[in-house]
Write a protein that holds these residues in place. Sequence first.
Motif, PDB file in Angstrom:
ATOM      1  N   THR A   1     -10.279  -3.330  -1.915  1.00  0.00           N
ATOM      2  CA  THR A   1     -10.707  -2.022  -2.395  1.00  0.00           C
ATOM      3  C   THR A   1     -10.682  -2.041  -3.924  1.00  0.00           C
ATOM      4  N   GLU A   2     -11.115  -0.948  -4.537  1.00  0.00           N
ATOM      5  CA  GLU A   2     -11.052  -0.882  -5.999  1.00  0.00           C
ATOM      6  C   GLU A   2      -9.609  -1.003  -6.474  1.00  0.00           C
TER       7      GLU A   2
ATOM      8  N   THR B   1     -11.700  -7.171   2.757  1.00  0.00           N
ATOM      9  CA  THR B   1     -12.231  -7.143   1.395  1.00  0.00           C
ATOM     10  C   THR B   1     -11.337  -6.259   0.548  1.00  0.00           C
TER      11      THR B   1
ATOM     12  N   GLU C   1       0.829  -1.208   0.000  1.00  0.00           N
ATOM     13  CA  GLU C   1       0.000   0.000   0.000  1.00  0.00           C
ATOM     14  C   GLU C   1       0.863   1.259   0.000  1.00  0.00           C
TER      15      GLU C   1
ATOM     16  N   VAL D   1      -6.691  -3.260   0.631  1.00  0.00           N
ATOM     17  CA  VAL D   1      -7.675  -4.057   1.372  1.00  0.00           C
ATOM     18  C   VAL D   1      -8.347  -3.169   2.406  1.00  0.00           C
ATOM     19  N   ALA D   2      -9.626  -3.479   2.652  1.00  0.00           N
ATOM     20  CA  ALA D   2     -10.370  -2.812   3.717  1.00  0.00           C
ATOM     21  C   ALA D   2     -10.520  -3.801   4.857  1.00  0.00           C
TER      22      ALA D   2
ATOM     23  N   GLN E   1      -8.602  -4.633  -6.243  1.00  0.00           N
ATOM     24  CA  GLN E   1      -9.124  -5.446  -7.338  1.00  0.00           C
ATOM     25  C   GLN E   1      -8.270  -5.288  -8.588  1.00  0.00           C
TER      26      GLN E   1
ATOM     27  N   GLU F   1      -4.817   2.216  -0.490  1.00  0.00           N
ATOM     28  CA  GLU F   1      -5.183   1.009   0.231  1.00  0.00           C
ATOM     29  C   GLU F   1      -5.625  -0.067  -0.755  1.00  0.00           C
TER      30      GLU F   1
END
Length: 308
Positions: free
Chosen positions: A59-60, A57, A41, A49-50, A63, A47
Amino acid sequence: MIDVQRLRVLRAVAEYGSFSRAAAALHLTPSAVSQHMAVLERSLGAEVVARSTRGVTLTEAGQIMVGAAESVAAELEHAKQQVEQLSSGRTQLTVGTFGTGGRHLLPGALARFTAAHPDALLHVRQGEPEITLPLVRQGAVDLALAYHFDGPLPLGPGPNSGLRWTALLEDPLHVVLPEGHRLADRASLDIAELAPEPWVLGCLKTEAYLRRYAERAGFAPEVRGSTTDYFFACSLVAAGMGISLIPSIALVPPVPGVRAVPVEAPAPTRYVGVATIGRHGDRPHITAFLQALREQAARHAPPAKPPA
């Protein structure tokens, strides 16, 4: 520069949904996984991952990076295969396929390909699309013969994004009835006419599909049998257990004692195609095998047009 190992860790986090499960799969500690994500990151300035009490999950940005990680992994696997081919002197090709597609389309394509490339070393892996499509992304499979039902292609946002889909044929589903059934001699049938009938189905996906079409027609189907084999389902129909909904290419050769009747428009349809990843202009064996599959599919039906 982004570290490939950190991309590998990100892929595991995306797959398992938590640092601890990803750590176990990679034989790392959860702290090491967390550190890899923190460094990734920082290098991206975003970021990936959240984090929450229920896991993590993507993040955009995450992905996007997972898609890149899958492409990198596939390219590295392809490079490894090329190096292995240098030592063996033989082209290697691994093909994924689902059952009925493998039975009806793959043998002819394999024969065409091996006739033109007798020194090629071929491997076949059977599995449903949810198994073989990720293998294409990972580079474990060069291409996968797959399918989807009405609706979006199986390559949209999610674990199969980034794949290239080549449509081969449309595979309409037929209602299969015992040959003595009162509707067996009809030229076509409306799904609504079948509301009182018991059903025997050949796969779980077909059951979900039938229930959706039946709901549109105003009834809930009574399912008396569910199998993972279309031919077994046809045999149960012949024995009088119920009727079934079977893709066209799974009806060859015909099972004695049953009749297949087309469904009236809008007919439920299965779309068959091939998934590959990235460019394959520098992979002539993949291009050649795709052409062999197209030629074989042309013997069954006109090329498919994916639904809008």
